[in-house]
Design a protein around this motif. Structure first.
Motif, PDB file in Angstrom:
ATOM      1  N   GLU A 127     -74.750 -35.327  48.058  1.00 50.26           N
ATOM      2  CA  GLU A 127     -73.731 -35.776  46.993  1.00 50.26           C
ATOM      3  C   GLU A 127     -72.935 -37.058  47.532  1.00 50.26           C
ATOM      4  OE1 GLU A 127     -71.389 -32.401  45.907  1.00 50.26           O
ATOM      5  OE2 GLU A 127     -73.010 -31.264  45.305  1.00 50.26           O
ATOM      6  N   ILE A 128     -72.875 -37.819  46.699  1.00 51.85           N
ATOM      7  CA  ILE A 128     -72.206 -39.011  46.977  1.00 51.85           C
ATOM      8  C   ILE A 128     -71.281 -39.611  45.884  1.00 51.85           C
ATOM      9  CG2 ILE A 128     -73.773 -40.234  48.726  1.00 51.85           C
ATOM     10  CD1 ILE A 128     -74.985 -41.694  46.188  1.00 51.85           C
ATOM     11  N   SER A 129     -70.260 -40.194  46.112  1.00 47.90           N
ATOM     12  CA  SER A 129     -69.237 -40.519  45.281  1.00 47.90           C
ATOM     13  C   SER A 129     -69.776 -41.929  44.194  1.00 47.90           C
ATOM     14  CB  SER A 129     -67.880 -41.027  45.983  1.00 47.90           C
ATOM     15  OG  SER A 129     -68.194 -42.130  46.628  1.00 47.90           O
ATOM     16  N   GLU A 130     -69.104 -42.107  43.335  1.00 48.90           N
ATOM     17  CA  GLU A 130     -69.596 -43.207  42.413  1.00 48.90           C
ATOM     18  C   GLU A 130     -69.416 -44.457  43.301  1.00 48.90           C
ATOM     19  OE1 GLU A 130     -71.009 -43.405  39.565  1.00 48.90           O
ATOM     20  OE2 GLU A 130     -70.866 -41.245  39.488  1.00 48.90           O
ATOM     21  N   GLU A 131     -68.611 -44.609  44.291  1.00 46.40           N
ATOM     22  CA  GLU A 131     -68.456 -45.894  44.822  1.00 46.40           C
ATOM     23  C   GLU A 131     -69.427 -46.129  46.041  1.00 46.40           C
ATOM     24  OE1 GLU A 131     -65.015 -48.139  47.614  1.00 46.40           O
ATOM     25  OE2 GLU A 131     -64.663 -46.120  46.904  1.00 46.40           O
ATOM     26  N   GLU A 132     -69.722 -44.796  46.522  1.00 48.04           N
ATOM     27  CA  GLU A 132     -70.914 -44.775  47.371  1.00 48.04           C
ATOM     28  C   GLU A 132     -72.233 -45.338  46.691  1.00 48.04           C
ATOM     29  OE1 GLU A 132     -69.546 -41.895  50.988  1.00 48.04           O
ATOM     30  OE2 GLU A 132     -70.456 -40.989  49.008  1.00 48.04           O
ATOM     31  N   ARG A 133     -72.543 -44.609  45.766  1.00 49.31           N
ATOM     32  CA  ARG A 133     -73.655 -44.886  44.787  1.00 49.31           C
ATOM     33  C   ARG A 133     -73.790 -46.330  44.383  1.00 49.31           C
ATOM     34  NH1 ARG A 133     -76.926 -41.914  41.701  1.00 49.31           N
ATOM     35  NH2 ARG A 133     -75.923 -40.013  42.444  1.00 49.31           N
ATOM     36  N   GLU A 134     -72.656 -47.029  44.050  1.00 48.03           N
ATOM     37  CA  GLU A 134     -72.631 -48.490  43.747  1.00 48.03           C
ATOM     38  C   GLU A 134     -73.310 -49.299  45.254  1.00 48.03           C
ATOM     39  OE1 GLU A 134     -68.996 -49.632  42.134  1.00 48.03           O
ATOM     40  OE2 GLU A 134     -69.327 -48.404  40.372  1.00 48.03           O
ATOM     41  N   LEU A 135     -72.557 -48.946  46.160  1.00 47.86           N
ATOM     42  CA  LEU A 135     -72.978 -49.705  47.565  1.00 47.86           C
ATOM     43  C   LEU A 135     -74.186 -49.489  47.851  1.00 47.86           C
ATOM     44  CD1 LEU A 135     -69.725 -48.685  49.556  1.00 47.86           C
ATOM     45  CD2 LEU A 135     -70.403 -51.099  48.514  1.00 47.86           C
ATOM     46  N   TYR A 136     -74.927 -48.283  47.769  1.00 50.54           N
ATOM     47  CA  TYR A 136     -76.010 -48.039  47.991  1.00 50.54           C
ATOM     48  C   TYR A 136     -77.137 -48.658  47.067  1.00 50.54           C
ATOM     49  CZ  TYR A 136     -75.682 -44.451  51.591  1.00 50.54           C
ATOM     50  OH  TYR A 136     -75.378 -43.694  52.553  1.00 50.54           O
ATOM     51  N   GLU A 137     -76.659 -48.916  45.728  1.00 54.51           N
ATOM     52  CA  GLU A 137     -77.505 -49.761  44.819  1.00 54.51           C
ATOM     53  C   GLU A 137     -77.556 -51.172  45.076  1.00 54.51           C
ATOM     54  OE1 GLU A 137     -79.296 -48.891  42.270  1.00 54.51           O
ATOM     55  OE2 GLU A 137     -78.888 -46.887  41.944  1.00 54.51           O
ATOM     56  N   LYS A 138     -76.328 -51.466  45.613  1.00 54.72           N
ATOM     57  CA  LYS A 138     -76.375 -52.993  46.099  1.00 54.72           C
ATOM     58  C   LYS A 138     -77.226 -53.143  47.365  1.00 54.72           C
ATOM     59  CE  LYS A 138     -72.329 -55.077  45.603  1.00 54.72           C
ATOM     60  NZ  LYS A 138     -70.890 -55.627  45.649  1.00 54.72           N
TER      61      LYS A 138
END
Length: 377
Positions: free
Chosen positions: A351-362
């Motif tokens: 499980e990851i946070s929204e911020e982490e998800r955005e960083l992983y997408e980038k």
């Protein structure tokens, strides 16, 4: 040596033996041959008399000197066993200061039945009665009662030993008797002591009993040791000073803590640890990392038995790789210590946070690493 009593040989000492050596030899033989030790043994009794006779002569300086002087004549020819011979004046033998006195070398040895009779008279040791004939008697006035040619006269020379010699022999015999009685008492006392000790040991063996107890310790406690309070099956609670670096299967002996004064043996078991694992003297552990730590590397803290230590993590480390912390393992008992082996485990977050998800997408858009590019399919 027929017709000759070799007193040195009787006592078993050399001719140049000291007075001390003669005394020790006499006492040793007296203890062996004493009539109380050998009741009814005629041979031992005769030998006991011989050693007393020998010691009587050799322990007296004057008598020993006379014995040494005259014993050289034991092989002298002329001893013929005659009876009724004259007796010389032994007190003047060997004295050459005056011409009227007769030296020992001029003695007529045919006057004596054997060498022992000769030596007895020289040393004044025992009674000797001889009959004198008219031919042997010295020339004196006719008024002497033994001057008649047909008359025989008996007389005694040195008929009995001096009282002092007799008293000395009695004192020596009493001394030997006292020493033997004292040795007998000492032997009995030692035997009683040994018997008491054996009985005590038997009772001790019957009442004393060693016992064994199991003690399970965590790894940290086994590593550090120290005072531990334990309760035994018999209800007793005791404090034990445990050594450091204990291992499973080790037995620790506690003296006099068993039954009836016996010993207590503690059998150690080290319980499994959730993080550390012992492999001989090395300590192994698995260290989880995040993907970013594995990629970037850097300094991280690693738990050890001594507490947290910093370890330099190389960039791009992968799961399964082992890193070594020198001298952070378990003590070996001879002053050395093993290593701690750190096995890397890269974990993926579920499980990851929204911020982490955005960083992983980038990151996915910009990353150049293509792990499936070279697949051989």
């Amino acid at each position: 040596m027929q017709n000759f009593r070799n007193y040195y040989l009787i006592l078993g000492v050399p001719k140049d033996a000291t007075a001390d050596e003669i005394k020790k030899a006499y006492r040793r033989l007296a203890r062996q041959l004493h009539p109380d030790v050998n009741p009814g043994d005629k041979s031992a009794e005769d030998r006991f008399k011989d050693i007393n006779e020998a010691y009587d002569i050799l322990s007296d300086i004057e008598k020993r000197a006379q014995y040494d002087q005259f014993s050289k004549f034991w092989k002298q020819k002329g001893f013929q066993g005659k009876q009724g011979v004259r007796l010389p004046n032994f007190k003047t033998w060997g004295n050459t200061k005056t011409t009227r006195k007769k030296p020992a070398e001029d003695v007529d040895f045919s006057d004596y039945s054997d060498f022992n009779k000769f030596l007895d008279q020289v040393l004044g040791r025992r009674r000797e009665v001889r009959m004198a004939t008219a031919n042997d008697a010295p020339g004196v006035a006719s008024s002497e009662p033994w001057s008649t040619a047909s008359k025989k006269t008996s007389y005694v020379a040195n008929s009995r030993p001096p009282r002092r010699d007799f008293d000395d022999r009695e004192m020596r015999r009493e001394t030997v008797d006292r020493e033997m009685r004292r040795e007998t008492v000492d032997r009995e006392m030692r035997r009683d002591i040994v018997d008491r000790e054996m009985r005590r040991e038997t009772v001790d063996r019957e009442t004393r009993r060693d016992i064994e107890a199991r003690l399970t310790l965590p790894l940290e406690r086994a590593y550090s040791g120290g005072t531990e309070r334990i309760r035994l099956e018999d209800g007793r609670a005791i404090e034990v000073n445990l050594p450091s670096a204990m291992v499973s299967g080790q037995r620790i002996r506690l003296r006099n803590q068993g039954m009836g004064g016996g010993d207590l043996y503690l059998k150690i078991t080290v319980s499994p640890h959730p993080f550390f694992r012992l492999e001989m003297s090395d300590i192994c552990c698995e260290l989880p990392l995040t993907p970013s730590e594995a990629v970037l590397g850097g300094d991280i803290e690693v738990p050890t038995l001594d507490g947290l230590v910093k370890m330099k993590l190389p960039p791009g480390v992968t799961s399964g790789k082992r890193l070594r912390l020198a001298n952070k393992g378990y003590p070996t008992g001879n002053g050395d210590r093993g290593d701690q082996l750190v096995e890397i485990q890269v974990l993926i977050p579920k499980e990851i946070s929204e911020e982490e998800r955005e960083l992983y997408e980038k990151l996915r858009q910009v990353e150049s690493f293509k792990p499936r590019q070279d697949l051989s399919v």
